[in-house]
Design a protein around this motif. Structure first.
Motif, PDB file in Angstrom:
ATOM      1  N   ALA B  66    -156.970  50.313 -13.965  1.00  0.00           N
ATOM      2  CA  ALA B  66    -156.224  51.475 -14.754  1.00  0.00           C
ATOM      3  C   ALA B  66    -156.808  52.654 -14.354  1.00  0.00           C
ATOM      4  O   ALA B  66    -155.877  53.633 -14.234  1.00  0.00           O
ATOM      5  CB  ALA B  66    -156.817  51.341 -16.219  1.00  0.00           C
ATOM      6  N   SER B  70    -153.910  55.433 -12.887  1.00  0.00           N
ATOM      7  CA  SER B  70    -153.876  56.796 -13.738  1.00  0.00           C
ATOM      8  C   SER B  70    -153.841  57.703 -12.823  1.00  0.00           C
ATOM      9  O   SER B  70    -153.068  58.630 -12.644  1.00  0.00           O
ATOM     10  CB  SER B  70    -154.997  56.734 -14.617  1.00  0.00           C
ATOM     11  N   GLU B  71    -154.750  57.784 -11.708  1.00  0.00           N
ATOM     12  CA  GLU B  71    -154.525  58.669 -10.784  1.00  0.00           C
ATOM     13  C   GLU B  71    -153.140  58.833  -9.759  1.00  0.00           C
ATOM     14  O   GLU B  71    -152.637  60.220  -9.771  1.00  0.00           O
ATOM     15  CB  GLU B  71    -155.917  58.812  -9.865  1.00  0.00           C
ATOM     16  N   SER B  74    -149.955  59.477 -11.985  1.00  0.00           N
ATOM     17  CA  SER B  74    -149.986  60.860 -12.614  1.00  0.00           C
ATOM     18  C   SER B  74    -149.260  61.887 -11.542  1.00  0.00           C
ATOM     19  O   SER B  74    -148.737  63.071 -11.956  1.00  0.00           O
ATOM     20  CB  SER B  74    -151.135  61.413 -12.888  1.00  0.00           C
ATOM     21  N   THR B 221    -148.063  49.983 -17.270  1.00  0.00           N
ATOM     22  CA  THR B 221    -147.722  51.332 -17.897  1.00  0.00           C
ATOM     23  C   THR B 221    -147.095  52.330 -16.791  1.00  0.00           C
ATOM     24  O   THR B 221    -146.183  53.320 -17.391  1.00  0.00           O
ATOM     25  CB  THR B 221    -149.031  52.012 -18.344  1.00  0.00           C
ATOM     26  N   THR B 222    -147.301  52.209 -15.532  1.00  0.00           N
ATOM     27  CA  THR B 222    -146.742  53.086 -14.567  1.00  0.00           C
ATOM     28  C   THR B 222    -145.142  52.917 -14.497  1.00  0.00           C
ATOM     29  O   THR B 222    -144.396  54.181 -14.120  1.00  0.00           O
ATOM     30  CB  THR B 222    -147.292  52.617 -13.356  1.00  0.00           C
ATOM     31  N   PRO B 236    -151.894  58.850 -17.694  1.00  0.00           N
ATOM     32  CA  PRO B 236    -153.387  58.230 -17.706  1.00  0.00           C
ATOM     33  C   PRO B 236    -153.803  58.130 -19.077  1.00  0.00           C
ATOM     34  O   PRO B 236    -154.708  57.126 -19.362  1.00  0.00           O
ATOM     35  CB  PRO B 236    -153.827  59.800 -17.467  1.00  0.00           C
ATOM     36  N   THR B 239    -152.748  54.734 -20.493  1.00  0.00           N
ATOM     37  CA  THR B 239    -153.345  53.567 -20.000  1.00  0.00           C
ATOM     38  C   THR B 239    -154.576  53.439 -19.970  1.00  0.00           C
ATOM     39  O   THR B 239    -155.271  52.298 -20.302  1.00  0.00           O
ATOM     40  CB  THR B 239    -152.992  53.712 -18.181  1.00  0.00           C
ATOM     41  N   LEU B 240    -155.471  54.503 -19.994  1.00  0.00           N
ATOM     42  CA  LEU B 240    -157.004  54.445 -20.183  1.00  0.00           C
ATOM     43  C   LEU B 240    -157.077  53.882 -21.749  1.00  0.00           C
ATOM     44  O   LEU B 240    -157.970  53.039 -21.974  1.00  0.00           O
ATOM     45  CB  LEU B 240    -157.789  55.700 -19.867  1.00  0.00           C
ATOM     46  N   TYR B 393    -154.723  63.364 -13.272  1.00  0.00           N
ATOM     47  CA  TYR B 393    -156.062  62.456 -13.532  1.00  0.00           C
ATOM     48  C   TYR B 393    -156.946  62.324 -12.345  1.00  0.00           C
ATOM     49  O   TYR B 393    -156.201  61.958 -11.487  1.00  0.00           O
ATOM     50  CB  TYR B 393    -155.598  61.389 -14.458  1.00  0.00           C
ATOM     51  N   HIS B 395    -159.780  59.860 -10.716  1.00  0.00           N
ATOM     52  CA  HIS B 395    -160.603  59.042 -11.179  1.00  0.00           C
ATOM     53  C   HIS B 395    -162.219  59.166 -10.580  1.00  0.00           C
ATOM     54  O   HIS B 395    -162.267  59.804  -9.401  1.00  0.00           O
ATOM     55  CB  HIS B 395    -160.094  57.630 -10.997  1.00  0.00           C
TER      56      HIS B 395
END
Lengths: 55, 462
Positions: B66, B70-71, B74, B221-222, B236, B239-240, B393, B395
């Motif tokens: 995740a 997310s990074e 985004s 989610t992506t 992000p 997802t998080l 984001y 990470h």
């Protein structure tokens, strides 16, 4: 024939209806629009359009 | 021949209409069915404690997934998710493989969910005294209804997912509160039911295979990247929030189920959370968890159709597959040909293949995808350091999450090999063959300059 037998037929019927809608609309869409329009989406273009609208 | 309408738009693309809640619903919706069923086979492999260890190890694996996702996503805000990331960061051959991993993982999971819906309907019919229900019409209806919904538009599709996923998650919370917190005489009997590891630490290793079920699919989610209003913030956040939700749901699920059922039964139960509700003695909880099971299964299939079609569409748009698949519906703004094309494939597997084989095919494709992610992350940071591209984001602790993910993937490969070695080898052989086809034939049709669309600076060292 109990309620579950009826539900089986209802499920078959609803499946056919959803399938019919999809195929009918697919045929109409393919007929109404040119292939150039349908496949005109380009990766990254949405960002460019958004930037245009902001300017 | 096609007639062009006078009011036809010149260009059509996907619509940016989604918010963070839809991203959460997409990720959690695909996964939550794993809490309702499937995770408990980890108990059968190594006992209740082994399933808890697998739950938390897999949780660590997916937290890394995740954060990494997310990074990168985004920054790469386009349909296709990990496929598009691989295309920009690693290269075309990796991207082609990752795209296929995604499509197979999600389409097989969709088929498995449809099979489960048929099984659930049969179970309800049996409880009401009707034996021998024909499951096929309910399997077909689930796939056709969700395909229709996806065809009609992404906002309605993921709003539907949001409602039924929130209901299914709330049902887990209510079950926990009703059995562990709010009752004076709790029915949970952990002290009597818990045992040592029945198969030792080898059982814990074997349990890892099904431990993935707690979280498998959160990376989906992506695929919403091209349809969210604010990708750098929403992806992000959604997802998080999704992985946090799943960590809570997985732990509560294990706690309630292990306190109500002996591991020998729990390890082979078809619908463990529903069984837990029945054992609680409350009719209300039984109905709630029954509906929760159905909703979780529907939400999972719904998200799978959404994600598989976006990956297939993105590959078509880049000419990695015939460009015909890269079409967008001018009214509904969905990748309608990709959605329709995957329907018969899902139907064939749902009606003609055994559930365990379908699930294994899905898990193996997912595992190959997770192995790509740490490599992708390390290359991303190396080629485009933090000061070269603005990220939505960043990470923490890089490269530790990537290395942890790589190590856990290696452990899980070994666990999968113990149980499904033949399928693993067959699947790797399949991907080698299609890679050769792509390299020696298909790639000649790709417009090589047009496929890299991100306005990034030249990578470091090039």
């Amino acid at each position: 024939m109990d309620i579950w037998n009826v539900l089986e037929y209802v499920a078959w019927g609803a499946s056919v209806l959803f399938g019919f809608f999809i195929l009918y609309d697919w045929f109409v869409t393919n007929s109404r629009y040119s292939e150039e329009v349908l496949t005109s989406s380009r990766e990254g273009e949405l960002e460019a359009m958004t930037e245009d609208q902001r300017n | 021949m096609a007639n062009i309408s006078t009011s036809a738009p010149e260009k059509v693309g996907l619509l940016r209409v989604l918010g963070p809640a839809h991203v959460w619903a997409l990720g959690v919706g695909i996964v939550l069915v794993g809490e309702y069923m499937g995770w408990n086979f980890a108990v059968g492999k190594g006992g209740a404690y082994a399933a808890l260890i697998a739950c938390w190890f897999a949780g660590l694996l997916y937290t890394c997934v995740a954060m990494i996702d997310s990074e990168v996503t985004s920054t790469v805000a386009a349909a296709g998710g990990q496929y598009t990331q691989a295309k920009h960061i690693v290269g075309p051959l990796m991207a082609f493989n990752v795209g296929l991993y995604l499509v197979f993982a999600y389409t097989m999971l969709e088929a498995a969910n449809a099979i489960t819906i048929g099984f659930l309907m049969d179970a309800v019919a049996t409880m009401t005294g009707h034996e021998g229900l024909d499951q096929r019409p309910f399997i077909v209806l689930a796939i056709m209804f969700l395909a229709w919904l996806n065809y009609r538009g992404v906002l309605a599709t993921l709003t539907f997912s949001l409602v039924i996923t929130a209901f299914a998650f709330s049902a887990v919370i209510v079950l926990f509160l009703a059995t562990a917190v709010l009752t004076g005489d709790s029915p949970l009997r952990h002290a009597d039911l818990m045992t040592d590891l029945p198969y030792g630490w080898v059982g814990v290793l074997a349990a890892m295979h099904f431990g993935l079920w707690y979280y498998l699919g959160i990376e989906g989610t992506t695929q919403a990247a091209e349809e969210v209003r604010s990708p750098a913030r929403s992806l992000p956040f959604g997802t998080l929030a999704g992985i946090m939700t799943l960590l809570i749901a997985a732990t509560l699920t294990w706690y309630v189920s292990a306190g109500l059922m002996p591991w020998e039964y729990l390890g082979q139960a078809g619908v463990p959370l529903f069984d837990a509700a029945r054992l609680s003695g409350s009719t209300l909880l039984m109905v709630l968890l029954g509906i929760g099971t159905l909703f979780a299964t529907l939400a999972s299939a719904n998200g799978c159709i959404n994600d598989a079609s976006r990956a297939w569409f993105a590959m078509g748009r880049d000419h990695y597959l015939p460009s015909w698949f890269g079409a967008v519906h001018p009214t509904y703004r969905t990748p309608f040909r990709a959605i329709v094309f995957l329907v018969p494939i899902a139907l064939i597997f749902a009606l003609g293949a055994p559930l365990d084989q379908v699930i294994t095919f899905s898990i193996l494709s997912g595992l190959l995808e997770y192995t790509f992610m740490p490599i992708n992350m390390i290359m991303f940071r190396r080629k485009w350091p933090l000061d070269s591209i603005k990220r939505g984001y960043v990470h923490p602790f890089h490269p530790i999450p990537a290395l942890v993910l790589l190590t856990l993937c290696g452990t899980t490969y070994f666990a999968v090999f113990l149980g499904y070695g033949t399928q693993l080898v067959a699947m790797v052989a399949f991907y080698i063959v299609v890679s050769l086809w792509f390299h020696f034939w298909r790639y000649r049709f790709v417009n090589r300059g047009a496929q890299f669309t991100m306005p990034w600076p030249r990578p470091k060292g090039y």
